[in-house]
Scaffold this motif. Structure first.
Motif, PDB file in Angstrom:
ATOM      1  N   PRO A  78       0.831  -1.206   0.000  1.00  0.00           N
ATOM      2  CA  PRO A  78       0.000   0.000   0.000  1.00  0.00           C
ATOM      3  C   PRO A  78       0.864   1.253   0.000  1.00  0.00           C
ATOM      4  CG  PRO A  78      -0.763  -1.566   1.654  1.00  0.00           C
ATOM      5  CD  PRO A  78       0.556  -2.067   1.169  1.00  0.00           C
ATOM      6  N   PRO A  79       0.439   2.301  -0.701  1.00  0.00           N
ATOM      7  CA  PRO A  79       1.219   3.547  -0.676  1.00  0.00           C
ATOM      8  C   PRO A  79       1.156   4.193   0.703  1.00  0.00           C
ATOM      9  CG  PRO A  79      -0.881   3.893  -1.790  1.00  0.00           C
ATOM     10  CD  PRO A  79      -0.775   2.422  -1.528  1.00  0.00           C
ATOM     11  N   ALA A  80       2.254   4.811   1.075  1.00  0.00           N
ATOM     12  CA  ALA A  80       2.263   5.546   2.335  1.00  0.00           C
ATOM     13  C   ALA A  80       1.294   6.717   2.282  1.00  0.00           C
ATOM     14  CB  ALA A  80       3.681   6.047   2.640  1.00  0.00           C
ATOM     15  N   ARG A  81       1.125   7.321   1.084  1.00  0.00           N
ATOM     16  CA  ARG A  81       0.187   8.411   0.842  1.00  0.00           C
ATOM     17  C   ARG A  81      -0.343   8.274  -0.564  1.00  0.00           C
ATOM     18  NH1 ARG A  81       3.996  13.225   0.956  1.00  0.00           N
ATOM     19  NH2 ARG A  81       2.151  14.294   0.117  1.00  0.00           N
ATOM     20  N   CYS A  82      -1.541   8.763  -0.771  1.00  0.00           N
ATOM     21  CA  CYS A  82      -2.110   8.827  -2.122  1.00  0.00           C
ATOM     22  C   CYS A  82      -2.952  10.100  -2.208  1.00  0.00           C
ATOM     23  CB  CYS A  82      -2.951   7.597  -2.442  1.00  0.00           C
ATOM     24  SG  CYS A  82      -3.595   7.561  -4.136  1.00  0.00           S
ATOM     25  N   ASP A  83      -2.276  11.234  -2.299  1.00  0.00           N
ATOM     26  CA  ASP A  83      -2.985  12.505  -2.413  1.00  0.00           C
ATOM     27  C   ASP A  83      -3.647  12.637  -3.777  1.00  0.00           C
ATOM     28  OD1 ASP A  83      -1.951  13.268   0.133  1.00  0.00           O
ATOM     29  OD2 ASP A  83      -0.082  13.867  -0.844  1.00  0.00           O
ATOM     30  N   LEU A  84      -2.972  12.135  -4.818  1.00  0.00           N
ATOM     31  CA  LEU A  84      -3.468  12.253  -6.186  1.00  0.00           C
ATOM     32  C   LEU A  84      -3.357  10.917  -6.892  1.00  0.00           C
ATOM     33  CD1 LEU A  84      -4.356  13.755  -8.764  1.00  0.00           C
ATOM     34  CD2 LEU A  84      -1.944  14.374  -9.114  1.00  0.00           C
ATOM     35  N   LEU A  85      -4.497  10.397  -7.329  1.00  0.00           N
ATOM     36  CA  LEU A  85      -4.532   9.206  -8.183  1.00  0.00           C
ATOM     37  C   LEU A  85      -4.585   9.696  -9.622  1.00  0.00           C
ATOM     38  CD1 LEU A  85      -4.690   6.073  -8.054  1.00  0.00           C
ATOM     39  CD2 LEU A  85      -7.168   6.313  -8.275  1.00  0.00           C
ATOM     40  N   LEU A  86      -3.527   9.439 -10.392  1.00  0.00           N
ATOM     41  CA  LEU A  86      -3.435   9.952 -11.745  1.00  0.00           C
ATOM     42  C   LEU A  86      -3.886   8.867 -12.726  1.00  0.00           C
ATOM     43  CD1 LEU A  86      -0.661  12.302 -13.010  1.00  0.00           C
ATOM     44  CD2 LEU A  86      -2.005  10.868 -14.531  1.00  0.00           C
ATOM     45  N   ASP A  87      -5.089   9.058 -13.253  1.00  0.00           N
ATOM     46  CA  ASP A  87      -5.739   8.093 -14.141  1.00  0.00           C
ATOM     47  C   ASP A  87      -5.265   8.327 -15.577  1.00  0.00           C
ATOM     48  OD1 ASP A  87      -7.494   6.577 -15.675  1.00  0.00           O
ATOM     49  OD2 ASP A  87      -9.254   7.127 -14.506  1.00  0.00           O
ATOM     50  N   THR A  88      -4.738   7.275 -16.218  1.00  0.00           N
ATOM     51  CA  THR A  88      -4.216   7.416 -17.587  1.00  0.00           C
ATOM     52  C   THR A  88      -5.227   7.011 -18.660  1.00  0.00           C
ATOM     53  OG1 THR A  88      -3.271   5.175 -17.612  1.00  0.00           O
ATOM     54  CG2 THR A  88      -1.873   6.960 -16.764  1.00  0.00           C
TER      55      THR A  88
END
Length: 418
Positions: A78-88
């Motif tokens: 799991p990521p330590a943080r996920c402020d922005l999920l960048l959808d491609t």
């Protein structure tokens, strides 16, 4: 456990990103990356827009996790943080197909099976037969995913001849091009292959292509034991038949060990080589133009272990999987990579025992292999060392520091907390 929000809330991030990207919205709980819910989801439609999104994320100190089709988003930690999920998903389509040069440039969000359909119209293919339909170009490179054809054609790092990425600070970087050669400086195709989104955002890739073969044949034979599998693999690899793929599968569900060989080429040549391989494997070997149902698929189960195991390790690998009981299954390719699947009823203790056994068998001379857990149920995952020993970790950390010194790209998703 309910999904958790990123530890670092960014209430103004959405407004800032909306100024540079036409598709920005708050993250939803179901979009969590292994339970970490993104604050914001952005889906840029062009390379320039993606660069602006990444630049804004850098200015705001946002942790960024790229997302393709989610076929392997549950791989890693799991990521330590996920402020922005960048959808491609909007970075879609073919940029250029130079059919005469056997080269194609595609955007990261294009599904590889859609790309296959486009290339087939010109009698060409990208020889990456990934096991999961719908996987995107970017995700396939980021996870270094490849299917049985990697025996002859290699993995993404071998077929990518040019890559365009957006670095963590928003700068666009390119390497390679439309000709099959390396360039001075970093070979981004090799560096980003298997990087799990920790170095930057893949936006476009240029691949070396191959013609679609005129004929193909699959030859399969059940063998009695691990020794029989080893001898069959050795005989095929030492023959002049030049298989495109050679796979070995073992229970669960197959009733025994099965060896499968794929031959491709012109019709007359495939027919002659099929007779040769059939004679090597035994007269009861079965042949056909269509693959067996298990061909190119990950083994069933809720836990998946990726193994690096050369042909010399095959008997030990089969023995370890057999000792794990009826819930364990193996799919192995003669290029030295494979996967072990464990059923949903496997306890964390049993999974840890098998994982430890695999690493003990594969590590060191003569095999020099290893085992990495790709996915597992949360309760099992917590009890396992997913990555195992990684001698190259100091070098990987130096590369991470150069490409992402603030540690904002998929933080914690990769080995050693990278």
């Amino acid at each position: 456990m309910p999904p958790r929000r990123s530890a670092k809330s960014k209430p103004k991030a959405l407004d800032a990103l909306a100024k540079v990207c036409g598709d920005v919205r708050p993250g939803e709980p179901e979009e969590g990356v292994l339970g970490v819910v993104p604050e914001v989801v952005a889906a840029p439609a062009t390379v320039a827009e993606a660069a602006e999104v990444m630049r804004t994320a850098a200015e705001k100190g946002l942790a960024v996790v790229p997302r393709g089709a989610e076929t392997r988003l549950d791989w890693g930690t799991p990521p330590a943080r996920c402020d922005l999920l960048l959808d491609t998903s909007r970075l879609d389509g073919v940029v250029e197909h130079a059919a005469g040069d056997l080269v194609v440039t595609a955007r990261a969000g294009l599904a590889t099976d859609r790309l296959a359909g486009i290339l087939a119209e010109q009698g060409q293919r990208l020889a990456l037969d990934g096991p999961l339909p719908g996987s995107t170009v970017g995700g396939t490179i980021a996870t270094a995913a490849a299917g049985p054809l990697r025996l002859l054609y290699g993995s993404p790092r071998d077929l990518v001849i040019g890559l365009t990425v957006v670095r963590a600070d928003g700068r666009i970087a390119r390497s390679g091009g439309k000709v099959v050669k390396n360039v001075a400086g970093y070979d981004l195709g090799r560096l980003f292959s298997g990087s799990f989104g920790t170095l930057g955002l893949i936006v476009e890739a240029t691949f070396r292509l191959h013609p679609v073969p005129a004929a193909r044949a699959f030859i399969t034979r059940a063998v009695p034991d691990a020794a029989g599998a080893r001898e069959a693999v050795r005989a095929v690899l030492r023959s002049p038949a030049v298989p495109s793929a050679l796979e070995v599968v073992a229970p669960a569900g197959h009733g025994g060990i099965v060896v499968g060989v794929l031959l491709e080429g012109v019709e007359a040549g495939v027919a002659a080589r099929t007779a040769q391989i059939t004679a090597l494997l035994g007269g009861d070997a079965e042949t056909g133009e269509e693959p067996p149902e298990w061909w190119g698929a990950y083994p069933d189960g809720t836990t998946l272990i990726d193994v690096a195991a050369p042909p010399t390790a095959l008997p030990d690998l089969l023995s370890a999987v057999g000792d794990a009981g009826p819930g364990a299954a193996l799919v192995w390719s003669a290029d030295g990579r494979g996967h072990v699947g464990l059923s949903g009823g496997t306890t964390s203790e049993a999974a840890a025992q098998l994982l430890g056994g695999l690493r003990s068998v594969l590590a060191g001379a003569p095999h020099r292999g290893g085992a990495v857990v790709r996915y597992a149920p949360g309760a099992v995952r917590k009890e396992l060392d997913l990555w195992g020993p990684v001698p190259a970790l100091p070098l990987m950390r130096r590369v991470k520091d150069q490409f992402d010194p603030e540690r904002r790209m998929s933080p914690g998703r990769f080995v050693g907390g990278l």
